[in-house]
Structures are given as structure tokens and as C-alpha cells.
Scaffold this motif. Structure first.
Motif, PDB file in Angstrom:
ATOM      1  N   HIS A 268       0.859  -1.191   0.000  1.00 56.04           N
ATOM      2  CA  HIS A 268       0.000   0.000   0.000  1.00 56.04           C
ATOM      3  C   HIS A 268       0.892   1.237   0.000  1.00 56.04           C
ATOM      4  CE1 HIS A 268      -3.439   2.557   0.914  1.00 56.04           C
ATOM      5  NE2 HIS A 268      -2.734   3.110   1.887  1.00 56.04           N
TER       6      HIS A 268
ATOM      7  N   TYR B 152      -3.302   7.070  -4.025  1.00 58.77           N
ATOM      8  CA  TYR B 152      -2.833   5.854  -3.366  1.00 58.77           C
ATOM      9  C   TYR B 152      -2.957   4.650  -4.287  1.00 58.77           C
ATOM     10  CZ  TYR B 152      -7.586   4.194  -2.250  1.00 58.77           C
ATOM     11  OH  TYR B 152      -8.875   3.742  -2.319  1.00 58.77           O
TER      12      TYR B 152
ATOM     13  N   ASP C 232      -2.867   0.081  -4.113  1.00 61.44           N
ATOM     14  CA  ASP C 232      -2.796  -1.187  -3.387  1.00 61.44           C
ATOM     15  C   ASP C 232      -2.442  -2.287  -4.376  1.00 61.44           C
ATOM     16  OD1 ASP C 232      -3.655  -0.256  -0.824  1.00 61.44           O
ATOM     17  OD2 ASP C 232      -5.695  -0.166  -1.598  1.00 61.44           O
TER      18      ASP C 232
END
Length: 144
Positions: free
Chosen positions: A78, A96, A98
Motif C-alpha cells: 500500500h 494511493y 494497493d
């Protein structure tokens, strides 16, 4: 300026885990997803002023060795970028991501190995747009 903590520990018998935590300001070029995105420092609403971006990278993985020839890995990663409140950036800037990886590796002998791996990635920008991808790959290796 940033800090990093990483390590690897045996959980039980053939099962081990590894981890890496990175946090700081102006360290985005050291984080793979941020490389080349110019997120170490960003322009602000004050003309001619740059401010450092806070970045957090987390990675954790499990490894299980079935035998000297067969092992498997599960990895989760992450990364998140925290922009200053007065940042003047495009809304499609990386916010972001993941990632999840699962693989199985097989060593035919000490020179030849093979593996199969599944990768899943998700990315979100500051406008809320989400992209994701899946990949299945196979590899053969020869070392000498």
C-alpha cells in the motif's frame, strides 16, 4: 526526511513473513509507484512556493517453503501520498495504490527454476477515479 523499518521473521517452521514501512516528507522518488511523478515537493497556491509531500509505503509478505524445490509467496503493498492543504496540482495526481501478489516457485535444480504469479493492482487519484489491473505471468530462470 523519512524513516524506514523493515525485517523478516520466522513464524513457525517453513512459514516466515517480511515487512517494510516507509514514512516521510519528500521521499516519493524512493517509492516505486511515485518514481517520476514529481511528488517530493508540489507547487502551492502561493506563487513560487513548494511544499513537501508526506508519503507512506507499507509492504508485508508471507513465504511458505513446502520443500527445497517448492515455495510460495503472498505479498500486499500500500502506498499513499498526503498532499499539503494548499497544493496546486492536477486532480489526476496519484493518491494511493494497493497491490496484491501471489506466486509459486519451483526449482528444478540449482541452475533452473520456474514460477507462476498473479498480480492485482488498484490505483486512485485525487479526483476519486480508480483504475485496476490483473496480470498472470510465468517465468523460467537460468542462473550460473
Amino acid at each position: 526526511m523519512g524513516v524506514q523499518l523493515s525485517g523478516m521473521n520466522q513464524i513457525y517452521g517453513p512459514l516466515s513473513w517480511n515487512y517494510n514501512i516507509v514514512y516521510g516528507r519528500g521521499i516519493s522518488t524512493y517509492l516505486q509507484d511515485d518514481t517520476g511523478l514529481n511528488l517530493d515537493a508540489v507547487p502551492t497556491t502561493k506563487a513560487g512556493k513548494l511544499e513537501m509531500v508526506k508519503n507512506l509505503g507499507l509492504t508485508a509478505g508471507l513465504n511458505y517453503k513446502f520443500s527445497s524445490k517448492v515455495s510460495t509467496n503472498l505479498v500486499f503493498s500500500h502506498l499513499v501520498n498526503y498532499l499539503p492543504d494548499n497544493a496546486d496540482i492536477s486532480t489526476d495526481t496519484y493518491r494511493y495504490g494497493d497491490y496484491f501478489v501471489a506466486n509459486v516457485l519451483y526449482n528444478f535444480n540449482r541452475f533452473v527454476g520456474a514460477g507462476i504469479e498473479y498480480d492485482y493492482g488498484l490505483r486512485k487519484d485525487f479526483a476519486g477515479n480508480i483504475l485496476h489491473s490483473n496480470r498472470l505471468q510465468v517465468q523460467m530462470s537460468v542462473t550460473f
